[in-house]
Design a protein around this motif. Structure first.
Motif, mmCIF file in Angstrom:
data_model
loop_
_atom_site.group_PDB
_atom_site.id
_atom_site.type_symbol
_atom_site.label_atom_id
_atom_site.label_comp_id
_atom_site.label_asym_id
_atom_site.label_seq_id
_atom_site.Cartn_x
_atom_site.Cartn_y
_atom_site.Cartn_z
ATOM 1 N N GLY A 1 0.820 -1.197 0.000
ATOM 2 C CA GLY A 1 0.000 0.000 0.000
ATOM 3 C C GLY A 1 0.851 1.242 0.000
ATOM 4 O O GLY A 1 2.032 1.208 0.354
ATOM 5 N N ILE A 2 0.246 2.350 -0.441
ATOM 6 C CA ILE A 2 0.948 3.621 -0.463
ATOM 7 C C ILE A 2 0.114 4.674 0.250
ATOM 8 O O ILE A 2 -1.117 4.571 0.314
ATOM 9 N N GLY A 3 0.789 5.673 0.809
ATOM 10 C CA GLY A 3 0.088 6.716 1.546
ATOM 11 C C GLY A 3 0.851 8.021 1.498
ATOM 12 O O GLY A 3 1.865 8.159 0.795
ATOM 13 N N LEU A 4 0.360 8.982 2.250
ATOM 14 C CA LEU A 4 0.925 10.323 2.230
ATOM 15 C C LEU A 4 1.066 10.837 3.659
ATOM 16 O O LEU A 4 0.149 10.725 4.465
ATOM 17 N N ARG A 5 2.227 11.373 3.961
ATOM 18 C CA ARG A 5 2.473 11.985 5.261
ATOM 19 C C ARG A 5 2.287 13.496 5.129
ATOM 20 O O ARG A 5 2.985 14.157 4.349
ATOM 21 N N LYS A 6 1.339 14.030 5.874
ATOM 22 C CA LYS A 6 1.083 15.466 5.859
ATOM 23 C C LYS A 6 1.482 16.075 7.206
ATOM 24 O O LYS A 6 1.512 15.393 8.214
ATOM 25 N N LYS A 7 1.757 17.348 7.163
ATOM 26 C CA LYS A 7 2.124 18.050 8.391
ATOM 27 C C LYS A 7 1.425 19.397 8.427
ATOM 28 O O LYS A 7 1.424 20.140 7.445
ATOM 29 N N SER A 8 0.838 19.687 9.568
ATOM 30 C CA SER A 8 0.139 20.958 9.734
ATOM 31 C C SER A 8 1.136 22.076 10.041
ATOM 32 O O SER A 8 2.045 21.903 10.852
ATOM 33 N N VAL A 9 0.959 23.206 9.371
ATOM 34 C CA VAL A 9 1.816 24.367 9.600
ATOM 35 C C VAL A 9 1.000 25.428 10.325
ATOM 36 O O VAL A 9 0.060 25.996 9.771
ATOM 37 N N LEU A 10 1.360 25.663 11.574
ATOM 38 C CA LEU A 10 0.686 26.664 12.412
ATOM 39 C C LEU A 10 -0.817 26.431 12.509
ATOM 40 O O LEU A 10 -1.585 27.356 12.773
ATOM 41 N N GLY A 11 -1.221 25.202 12.286
ATOM 42 C CA GLY A 11 -2.627 24.867 12.382
ATOM 43 C C GLY A 11 -3.478 25.448 11.274
ATOM 44 O O GLY A 11 -4.712 25.366 11.308
ATOM 45 N N LEU A 12 -2.830 26.026 10.252
ATOM 46 C CA LEU A 12 -3.570 26.705 9.193
ATOM 47 C C LEU A 12 -3.539 25.955 7.868
ATOM 48 O O LEU A 12 -4.482 26.033 7.081
ATOM 49 N N LYS A 13 -2.467 25.233 7.617
ATOM 50 C CA LYS A 13 -2.295 24.598 6.317
ATOM 51 C C LYS A 13 -1.586 23.270 6.463
ATOM 52 O O LYS A 13 -0.655 23.138 7.263
ATOM 53 N N ASN A 14 -2.023 22.278 5.687
ATOM 54 C CA ASN A 14 -1.345 20.988 5.651
ATOM 55 C C ASN A 14 -0.435 20.932 4.427
ATOM 56 O O ASN A 14 -0.873 21.238 3.309
ATOM 57 N N ILE A 15 0.810 20.566 4.638
ATOM 58 C CA ILE A 15 1.721 20.385 3.503
ATOM 59 C C ILE A 15 1.999 18.892 3.331
ATOM 60 O O ILE A 15 2.012 18.131 4.294
ATOM 61 N N ASP A 16 2.204 18.488 2.096
ATOM 62 C CA ASP A 16 2.572 17.107 1.797
ATOM 63 C C ASP A 16 4.078 16.979 1.987
ATOM 64 O O ASP A 16 4.853 17.587 1.234
ATOM 65 N N VAL A 17 4.485 16.202 2.977
ATOM 66 C CA VAL A 17 5.910 16.085 3.297
ATOM 67 C C VAL A 17 6.555 14.977 2.474
ATOM 68 O O VAL A 17 7.571 15.192 1.802
ATOM 69 N N TYR A 18 5.983 13.783 2.516
ATOM 70 C CA TYR A 18 6.504 12.676 1.718
ATOM 71 C C TYR A 18 5.395 11.665 1.457
ATOM 72 O O TYR A 18 4.430 11.546 2.210
ATOM 73 N N ALA A 19 5.555 10.953 0.351
ATOM 74 C CA ALA A 19 4.708 9.799 0.075
ATOM 75 C C ALA A 19 5.455 8.570 0.578
ATOM 76 O O ALA A 19 6.687 8.555 0.614
ATOM 77 N N PHE A 20 4.704 7.558 1.000
ATOM 78 C CA PHE A 20 5.376 6.349 1.486
ATOM 79 C C PHE A 20 4.712 5.091 0.931
ATOM 80 O O PHE A 20 3.526 5.069 0.618
ATOM 81 N N GLY A 21 5.534 4.080 0.807
ATOM 82 C CA GLY A 21 5.058 2.762 0.386
ATOM 83 C C GLY A 21 5.524 1.723 1.380
ATOM 84 O O GLY A 21 6.656 1.788 1.870
ATOM 85 N N VAL A 22 4.638 0.778 1.701
ATOM 86 C CA VAL A 22 4.962 -0.291 2.652
ATOM 87 C C VAL A 22 5.117 -1.603 1.887
ATOM 88 O O VAL A 22 4.209 -2.010 1.144
ATOM 89 N N TYR A 23 6.253 -2.238 2.053
ATOM 90 C CA TYR A 23 6.591 -3.486 1.361
ATOM 91 C C TYR A 23 6.790 -4.599 2.387
ATOM 92 O O TYR A 23 7.247 -4.352 3.500
ATOM 93 N N ALA A 24 6.460 -5.814 1.998
ATOM 94 C CA ALA A 24 6.704 -6.962 2.887
ATOM 95 C C ALA A 24 7.097 -8.180 2.067
ATOM 96 O O ALA A 24 6.682 -8.333 0.907
ATOM 97 N N ASP A 25 7.895 -9.011 2.683
ATOM 98 C CA ASP A 25 8.292 -10.276 2.058
ATOM 99 C C ASP A 25 7.126 -11.250 2.131
ATOM 100 O O ASP A 25 6.709 -11.656 3.227
ATOM 101 N N GLY A 26 6.582 -11.620 0.979
ATOM 102 C CA GLY A 26 5.407 -12.487 0.945
ATOM 103 C C GLY A 26 5.634 -13.830 1.604
ATOM 104 O O GLY A 26 4.745 -14.350 2.293
ATOM 105 N N ASN A 27 6.806 -14.407 1.401
ATOM 106 C CA ASN A 27 7.098 -15.698 2.024
ATOM 107 C C ASN A 27 7.128 -15.586 3.539
ATOM 108 O O ASN A 27 6.659 -16.467 4.259
#
Length: 288
Positions: free
Chosen positions: A109-135
């Motif tokens: 799955g993939i997602g997005l890490r956001k961060k609030s700036v002074l409680g007024l605006k959310n900025i997109d900091v980084y996108a992330f992907g989670v990987y796992a070994d199927g076996n």
């Protein structure tokens, strides 16, 4: 370029006795429908490949990949004939994640890490992907979860805890989106987020462990937009950290591994939709 093998199954209509013309007509219609569907799918993929910021098409593509519980896990839906070119795009930022990294870690799955700036605006900091070994997932979790129905799986509240607790190889890949992010900001953010998890799971006496982890992010490292940070749990609960493919440190600590993974797949994760996508793809993998 995205290369998909959509797991659609088009059943042929039943043949009617003594109706050769009708049967032929239906076969032709069915074939035309398959061809039209394939062409439409190809058009969507081509359009997204040419313009990864095309929000509508990308959302449609992501819905096909992530939303249907009946689909195989993400690495089953993607064509892995050329692992280096197959990728999934985070729709809001246009960031691409390969479907497989290493030898066998598939994208859950993939997602997005956001961060609030002074409680007024959310900025997109980084996108992330989670990987796992199927076996590894099957080795540790199949016996307990493999035979559960979808409804039983949803009701089981210990699944995420078992995934985080067991010695399964998992990588969280962070791709920097915010162009003005400094390594000092990353270090500070981890001090806050990882520090809170260390205290949650291990008490307050873990300042040295936190410092060992955050000190890996030295001021000499530059992380412009597009930089990649990998946080990987290897066997033996060893957390390996790399920046743009260069390993910058490793720490053997089950507590630290658990604290890191909890940020992305725990009950209070950064992106709840990503957490749900990961659960669905893991369920599909375990129910195979």
């Amino acid at each position: 370029m995205v290369s998909l093998r959509f797991p659609f199954s088009f059943s042929q209509p039943p043949k009617l006795p003594n109706s050769n013309s009708t049967s032929t007509s239906r076969r032709v219609s069915s074939a035309a429908f398959v061809a039209a569907s394939a062409a439409a799918s190809a058009a969507v993929v081509a359009a997204v490949s040419l313009d990864p910021k095309h929000t509508f098409l990308q959302k449609a593509l992501n819905c096909l990949v992530f939303s249907n519980r009946a689909f195989s896990p993400l690495w089953g839906s993607l064509s892995l004939a050329d692992n280096s070119s197959s990728a999934v795009v985070e729709s809001k930022t246009g960031v691409e994640f390969p479907s497989v990294i290493g030898d066998s870690r598939g994208l859950l799955g993939i997602g997005l890490r956001k961060k609030s700036v002074l409680g007024l605006k959310n900025i997109d900091v980084y996108a992330f992907g989670v990987y796992a070994d199927g076996n590894g997932v099957k080795e540790f979790l199949s016996e307990k979860y493999g035979k559960l129905s979808d409804s039983e799986f949803k009701e089981n509240k210990k699944f995420n805890e078992d995934l985080i607790e067991n010695d399964i190889c998992v990588t969280v890949r962070l791709q920097i989106v915010y162009g003005r992010l400094s390594i000092r900001s990353v270090r500070s953010a981890f001090e806050e987020s990882v520090g809170s998890r260390l205290q949650k799971f291990g008490g307050s006496d873990n300042k040295e462990l936190l410092q060992r982890f955050t000190s890996q992010f030295k001021d000499e490292y530059k992380i412009p937009r597009g930089s990649v940070i990998d946080l990987s749990r290897e066997r033996g609960h060893v957390l390996c950290t790399s920046i743009d493919g260069k390993e910058v440190g490793s720490i053997q600590s089950k507590l630290l591994c658990r604290s890191i993974l909890d940020l992305y797949i725990g009950q209070d994760s950064f992106d709840r939709q990503a957490k749900e996508d990961i659960e669905q793809n893991l369920a599909s993998l375990l129910q195979k």
